[in-house]
Design an enzyme around this catalytic site. Structure first.
Site, PDB file in Angstrom:
ATOM      1  N   ARG A 103      14.832   2.494   6.569  1.00  0.00           N
ATOM      2  CA  ARG A 103      14.171   1.113   6.446  1.00  0.00           C
ATOM      3  C   ARG A 103      15.106   0.166   7.112  1.00  0.00           C
ATOM      4  O   ARG A 103      16.188  -0.057   6.366  1.00  0.00           O
ATOM      5  CB  ARG A 103      13.549   1.219   5.234  1.00  0.00           C
ATOM      6  CG  ARG A 103      13.001  -0.442   4.954  1.00  0.00           C
ATOM      7  CD  ARG A 103      12.343  -0.636   3.700  1.00  0.00           C
ATOM      8  NE  ARG A 103      10.853   0.159   3.755  1.00  0.00           N
ATOM      9  CZ  ARG A 103      10.164  -0.095   2.603  1.00  0.00           C
ATOM     10  NH1 ARG A 103      10.151  -1.152   1.888  1.00  0.00           N
ATOM     11  NH2 ARG A 103       8.539   0.635   3.121  1.00  0.00           N
ATOM     12  N   HIS A 130       5.114   0.966  10.758  1.00  0.00           N
ATOM     13  CA  HIS A 130       5.356   1.455   9.475  1.00  0.00           C
ATOM     14  C   HIS A 130       4.385   2.687   9.365  1.00  0.00           C
ATOM     15  O   HIS A 130       3.436   2.852   8.864  1.00  0.00           O
ATOM     16  CB  HIS A 130       4.870   0.438   8.239  1.00  0.00           C
ATOM     17  CG  HIS A 130       5.267   0.814   6.888  1.00  0.00           C
ATOM     18  ND1 HIS A 130       6.320   1.862   6.544  1.00  0.00           N
ATOM     19  CD2 HIS A 130       4.957   0.307   5.687  1.00  0.00           C
ATOM     20  CE1 HIS A 130       6.194   1.960   5.338  1.00  0.00           C
ATOM     21  NE2 HIS A 130       5.730   1.037   4.882  1.00  0.00           N
ATOM     22  N   GLN A 133       3.267   4.842   6.440  1.00  0.00           N
ATOM     23  CA  GLN A 133       2.102   4.111   5.675  1.00  0.00           C
ATOM     24  C   GLN A 133       0.873   4.467   6.396  1.00  0.00           C
ATOM     25  O   GLN A 133      -0.221   4.512   5.690  1.00  0.00           O
ATOM     26  CB  GLN A 133       2.640   2.692   5.712  1.00  0.00           C
ATOM     27  CG  GLN A 133       1.601   1.862   5.038  1.00  0.00           C
ATOM     28  CD  GLN A 133       1.369   2.077   3.552  1.00  0.00           C
ATOM     29  OE1 GLN A 133       2.333   2.022   2.759  1.00  0.00           O
ATOM     30  NE2 GLN A 133       0.218   2.475   2.925  1.00  0.00           N
ATOM     31  N   ASP A 225      -2.353  -6.850   4.146  1.00  0.00           N
ATOM     32  CA  ASP A 225      -0.887  -6.941   3.908  1.00  0.00           C
ATOM     33  C   ASP A 225      -0.502  -8.205   3.385  1.00  0.00           C
ATOM     34  O   ASP A 225      -1.247  -9.088   3.872  1.00  0.00           O
ATOM     35  CB  ASP A 225      -0.235  -6.093   4.657  1.00  0.00           C
ATOM     36  CG  ASP A 225       1.216  -5.990   4.479  1.00  0.00           C
ATOM     37  OD1 ASP A 225       1.876  -5.850   3.441  1.00  0.00           O
ATOM     38  OD2 ASP A 225       2.258  -5.651   5.562  1.00  0.00           O
ATOM     39  N   CYS A 265      -1.298  -1.736   1.529  1.00  0.00           N
ATOM     40  CA  CYS A 265      -0.155  -0.940   1.326  1.00  0.00           C
ATOM     41  C   CYS A 265       0.759  -1.250   0.269  1.00  0.00           C
ATOM     42  O   CYS A 265       1.361  -0.145   0.044  1.00  0.00           O
ATOM     43  CB  CYS A 265       0.626  -0.978   2.823  1.00  0.00           C
ATOM     44  SG  CYS A 265       1.328  -2.885   2.812  1.00  0.00           S
ATOM     45  N   ARG A 293       0.866   8.240  -0.196  1.00  0.00           N
ATOM     46  CA  ARG A 293       2.385   8.159   0.256  1.00  0.00           C
ATOM     47  C   ARG A 293       3.130   9.515   0.280  1.00  0.00           C
ATOM     48  O   ARG A 293       3.890  10.115   1.257  1.00  0.00           O
ATOM     49  CB  ARG A 293       3.062   7.078  -0.133  1.00  0.00           C
ATOM     50  CG  ARG A 293       2.481   5.637   0.523  1.00  0.00           C
ATOM     51  CD  ARG A 293       2.450   5.335   2.018  1.00  0.00           C
ATOM     52  NE  ARG A 293       3.979   5.611   2.392  1.00  0.00           N
ATOM     53  CZ  ARG A 293       4.823   4.721   2.297  1.00  0.00           C
ATOM     54  NH1 ARG A 293       4.566   3.432   1.772  1.00  0.00           N
ATOM     55  NH2 ARG A 293       6.067   4.679   2.971  1.00  0.00           N
TER      56      ARG A 293
HETATM   57  N1  NVA Z   1       4.680  -5.789   6.097  1.00  0.00           N
HETATM   58  C1  NVA Z   1       5.694  -5.564   4.745  1.00  0.00           C
HETATM   59  C2  NVA Z   1       5.359  -4.104   4.524  1.00  0.00           C
HETATM   60  C3  NVA Z   1       5.727  -3.841   3.128  1.00  0.00           C
HETATM   61  C4  NVA Z   1       5.597  -2.475   2.657  1.00  0.00           C
HETATM   62  C5  NVA Z   1       6.829  -5.973   5.088  1.00  0.00           C
HETATM   63  O1  NVA Z   1       7.431  -5.658   6.242  1.00  0.00           O
HETATM   64  O2  NVA Z   1       7.693  -6.547   4.488  1.00  0.00           O
HETATM   65  N1   CP Z   2       4.212   0.048   1.236  1.00  0.00           N
HETATM   66  C1   CP Z   2       5.510   0.255   1.009  1.00  0.00           C
HETATM   67  O1   CP Z   2       6.037   0.814   1.966  1.00  0.00           O
HETATM   68  O2   CP Z   2       6.104   0.004  -0.140  1.00  0.00           O
HETATM   69  P1   CP Z   2       7.549  -0.127  -0.467  1.00  0.00           P
HETATM   70  O3   CP Z   2       8.002  -1.274   0.070  1.00  0.00           O
HETATM   71  O4   CP Z   2       7.806  -0.282  -1.991  1.00  0.00           O
HETATM   72  O5   CP Z   2       8.220   0.936   0.140  1.00  0.00           O
END
Ligand code: NVA
Ligand code: CP
Length: 305
Positions: A103, A130, A133, A225, A265, A293
């Site tokens: 990530r 993502h 997801q 989101d 999500c 997930r």
């Molecule tokens: N769009 C959000 C998704 C988190 C799972 C982010 O990038 O923070």
């Molecule tokens: N939806 C998602 O990716 O959650 P986290 O940020 O908790 O991994």
């Protein structure tokens, strides 16, 4: 026979419809029989440059349930945090582990990791996408609606990484994807362009609009989101103002089909992008979606590692 062994997962654009459906079918099987030795003695390295609850736990539990192990690495504690290159990190980790999930804040880092290592690299979210997801989302839609092609999925709010992956996978699977956002928050043009091409090829559609009420009409799925993604914290105030009209609330739910399902999500900010009422309401599938997930992660791990 479909084999995905050794393949990276950075974006669904690199996958065919058949391959994605294969992963979804495996996820459904693994949901019924969760434990196996399929990845016995295999190790997944998980690198986190950003916070995570679902991604981290579902990958780790997924590896355990498949008989393997996951190592949780915080980039700050690695030599990466002191300037070791991504390329060198990839070369070294490839000699220890069977796959790398990361990530990160920049898609380019994923490409560097994939380009320099010799094991599959899986995106656990970046600035652009993502993918894991979006696969869980497709599983949730399929379970609820019994089909994917032709389903009208309306994503409302910030045209971000989650929106990008939904547009991409939705286009390949033949959904009718509509993104409703204020013009300053639209998905990136090149991603919309790619998704439109994929949709044309696969019999679906991808549309971006500012008109959320019109978009919601006839929706099978309403999805949103957070308005401020990780790394955008300084923009919170202006984002709240611009995105407020795109909130999923009872009024928007009423504009959709009577049997509309609501997805998010997570993590969610109640009374911002979604009201608590809708999140706890009868249309919400957000926790089923979160559970999925785990099931799709395992299908991905089993196939790629
Ligand atoms: N769009 C959000 C998704 C988190 C799972 C982010 O990038 O923070
Ligand atoms: N939806 C998602 O990716 O959650 P986290 O940020 O908790 O991994």
């Amino acid at each position: 026979e479909i084999s995905l062994k050794g393949k990276h997962l950075l974006t669904w654009k690199d996958y065919s419809r058949k391959e994605i459906i294969h992963l979804l079918e495996r996820a459904l099987v693994l949901k019924q029989s969760p434990y196996s030795g399929a990845l016995s003695q295999k190790t997944l390295a998980m690198i986190f440059e950003k916070s995570s609850t679902r991604t981290r736990v579902s990958f780790e539990v997924g590896m355990t349930q498949l008989g393997g192990t996951a190592i949780n690495l915080n980039s700050r504690d690695m030599q990466l945090g002191r300037g070791e290159t991504i390329g060198d990190t990839a070369k070294v980790l490839s000699r220890y582990v069977d796959g790398i999930m990361i990530r990160t804040d920049a898609h380019q880092k994923l490409e560097e990791l994939a380009g320099n290592g010799s094991v599959p690299v899986i995106s656990g979210l970046c600035d652009l996408y993502h993918p894991c997801q979006a696969l869980a989302d497709m599983l949730t839609v399929y379970e609820q609606k019994g089909q994917l092609a032709g389903v009208k999925l309306v994503y409302t709010g910030d045209g971000n990484n989650v929106a990008h992956s939904l547009m991409t996978i939705g286009a390949i699977l033949g959904l009718e994807v509509v993104v409703a956002s204020p013009s300053g928050y639209w998905p990136l043009d090149f991603i919309t362009g790619n998704a439109k091409k994929l949709a044309a090829k696969h019999g679906g559609s991808v549309t971006v609009t500012e008109n959320v009420e019109e978009a919601a009409a006839g929706a099978d799925i309403l999805y949103t989101d957070v308005w401020t993604s990780m790394g955008q914290d300084g923009e919170e105030k202006e984002r709240k103002e611009a995105l407020f009209p795109y909130q999923i609330n009872e009024r928007l739910v009423t504009a959709a089909k009577p049997d509309v399902s609501v997805l998010h999500c997570l993590p969610a900010h109640r009374e911002e992008e979604i009201t608590g009422e809708v999140m706890e309401g009868e249309h919400s599938l957000v926790f089923e979606q979160a559970e999925n997930r785990l099931h799709v992660q395992k299908a991905i791990l089993e196939a790629l590692l």
